[in-house]
Design a protein around this motif. Structure first.
Motif, PDB file in Angstrom:
ATOM      1  N   GLU A  95       0.912  -1.296   0.016  1.00 21.57           N
ATOM      2  CA  GLU A  95       0.018  -0.024  -0.064  1.00 21.57           C
ATOM      3  C   GLU A  95       0.734   1.296   0.135  1.00 21.57           C
ATOM      4  O   GLU A  95       1.989   1.314   0.641  1.00 21.57           O
ATOM      5  N   SER A  96       0.216   2.350  -0.339  1.00 19.80           N
ATOM      6  CA  SER A  96       1.268   3.684  -0.620  1.00 19.80           C
ATOM      7  C   SER A  96       1.499   4.334   0.615  1.00 19.80           C
ATOM      8  O   SER A  96       0.390   4.351   1.398  1.00 19.80           O
TER       9      SER A  96
ATOM     10  N   SER B  31       3.743   8.047   2.170  1.00 19.08           N
ATOM     11  CA  SER B  31       4.595   9.292   1.667  1.00 19.08           C
ATOM     12  C   SER B  31       4.934  10.091   2.861  1.00 19.08           C
ATOM     13  O   SER B  31       3.932  10.206   3.814  1.00 19.08           O
TER      14      SER B  31
ATOM     15  N   THR C 123       4.654   4.772  -3.735  1.00 17.19           N
ATOM     16  CA  THR C 123       3.488   4.445  -4.426  1.00 17.19           C
ATOM     17  C   THR C 123       3.385   2.963  -5.081  1.00 17.19           C
ATOM     18  O   THR C 123       4.290   2.781  -5.724  1.00 17.19           O
ATOM     19  N   TYR C 124       2.399   2.348  -4.518  1.00 17.82           N
ATOM     20  CA  TYR C 124       2.459   0.945  -4.896  1.00 17.82           C
ATOM     21  C   TYR C 124       1.186   1.037  -6.215  1.00 17.82           C
ATOM     22  O   TYR C 124      -0.131   1.415  -5.865  1.00 17.82           O
ATOM     23  N   ILE C 125       1.485   0.445  -7.311  1.00 20.56           N
ATOM     24  CA  ILE C 125       0.381   0.694  -8.385  1.00 20.56           C
ATOM     25  C   ILE C 125       0.861  -0.769  -9.169  1.00 20.56           C
ATOM     26  O   ILE C 125       1.789  -1.016  -9.778  1.00 20.56           O
TER      27      ILE C 125
ATOM     28  N   THR D  83       6.346  -1.166  -7.086  1.00 19.25           N
ATOM     29  CA  THR D  83       6.543   0.068  -6.073  1.00 19.25           C
ATOM     30  C   THR D  83       7.217   1.437  -6.803  1.00 19.25           C
ATOM     31  O   THR D  83       8.351   0.955  -7.300  1.00 19.25           O
ATOM     32  N   HIS D  84       6.673   2.360  -6.755  1.00 22.98           N
ATOM     33  CA  HIS D  84       7.358   3.675  -7.439  1.00 22.98           C
ATOM     34  C   HIS D  84       7.976   4.426  -6.265  1.00 22.98           C
ATOM     35  O   HIS D  84       7.376   5.194  -5.501  1.00 22.98           O
TER      36      HIS D  84
ATOM     37  N   ASP E  58       8.411   9.009  -1.102  1.00 15.14           N
ATOM     38  CA  ASP E  58       7.130   8.598  -1.798  1.00 15.14           C
ATOM     39  C   ASP E  58       7.106   7.332  -2.186  1.00 15.14           C
ATOM     40  O   ASP E  58       8.222   6.947  -2.994  1.00 15.14           O
TER      41      ASP E  58
END
Length: 340
Positions: free
Chosen positions: A107-108, A110, A121-123, A127-128, A119
């Motif tokens: 889960e994201s 930040s 970010t999971y998408i 993960t970014h 940050d």
């Protein structure tokens, strides 16, 4: 004498009951991140963190967002292997500000202020990870990394029960292929998914006031195979659960025995050994080449980490009967003492 096999969890499970105490059904391990860490209550005792460590060709890069109830602590560090250039920057926010930590592993989350932005970010199985720090060792730092979570890969997700009111869920995700770059001043470090691998340490729990642990880990391509090691000690001893596992091309061999870490507390740079307590399933040595020391000494909170960077050698017996031979495998090993 040998330790019993641990219970394997196969369906989504809540970590806590309605009172915020440990749900007995959550005690065990899972090969996927099935545990929802729905922590509540236990004022000032909850500990939550998302720690990333990425092994690149030239540097190791790490970013962490953590919340200890009384403060948020976020830190970024890097180590250039060849020159041993090392720098770490930590930001502490009393009471944690507006930081909210997610209850699921993937889960994201930040954190941002004027000195540091992290940050995660999971998408869609990635993960970014982006980090921006205006002043980092006299330079500006910018990192943009894309970390793959191969859908068929297994991960280590384990609940350690000290008792109903003190417990920890840990998710250790290894050998995640990583691409992108870290820029520090005019230096650009490139990461390629064939040779660069990330490790996620996700922790959510209610901890005793004082704790000591060892953690060893590595994630590298070894003779064409993606191999990850996760080795834990002291903090899990006697709980009936361990955080010990080895990953080969995404498949996990769970090691049910406690591990014995032997090292010189007067000189952490001496060789370490890691062995299973009853059998020869794990027999490793670790030869450090660099020591990271991170110490905090506030009135209420004391923490001292000796994290060593170096090389693993030795053998591990896999589930399929194969003896995995480890030679000069780059990784980390640490002792952490906390009063928190």
């Amino acid at each position: 004498m040998k330790q019993h096999a641990e219970k394997e969890i196969l369906q989504p499970t809540l970590l806590c009951d309605k009172k915020g105490n440990l749900n007995p059904a959550a005690i065990g391990f899972a090969r996927k991140p099935l545990i929802n860490s729905n922590l509540s209550g236990h004022i000032m005792r909850k500990k939550k963190w998302n720690y990333w460590c990425i092994y690149g060709d030239e540097i190791l890069f790490s970013a962490t967002i953590s919340h200890f109830d009384y403060a948020a602590v976020c830190f970024v560090y890097f180590l250039e292997y060849e020159t041993q250039r090392y720098f770490e920057k930590t930001i502490t926010v009393p009471l944690g500000g507006k930081l909210k930590m997610p209850t699921h592993v993937l889960e994201s989350v930040s954190f941002t202020n004027s000195e540091m932005t992290i940050d995660m970010t999971y998408i869609q199985n990635e993960t970014h990870l982006s980090v921006s720090i205006p002043t980092f060792d006299g330079d500006a730092l910018r990192a943009n990394l894309i970390i793959q979570h191969p859908p068929s890969d297994e991960s280590l997700n384990v609940v350690i029960p000290w008792n109903r009111r003190t417990f920890q869920f840990t998710g250790k995700h290894h050998i995640l292929p990583t691409s992108g770059e870290v820029i520090i001043g005019n230096r650009r470090f490139t990461f390629t998914p064939e040779e660069s691998f990330a490790v996620l340490d996700y922790g959510r729990g209610v901890w005793p006031r004082e704790a000591t642990w060892n953690w060893g880990m590595a994630s590298q391509r070894v003779r064409g195979r993606r191999i990850g090691l996760n080795l834990g000690g002291k903090w899990t001893d006697g709980t009936g659960m361990t955080e010990n596992a080895v990953f080969v091309d995404g498949k996990m061999t769970k090691i049910h025995e406690d591990l014995l870490f032997t090292y010189d507390r007067e000189d952490y740079m001496q060789r370490w050994t890691v062995k299973t307590k009853f059998s020869n399933q794990v027999s490793l040595t670790f030869s450090p080449f660099f020591e990271r020391v991170a110490a905090t000494n506030a009135k209420l909170v004391k923490s001292e980490v000796h994290q060593m960077f170096g090389y693993y050698d030795g053998t591990i017996l896999l589930d399929n009967g194969e003896t995995l031979v480890i030679k000069q495998m780059l990784g980390c090993i640490e002792e952490h003492q906390a009063k928190w």
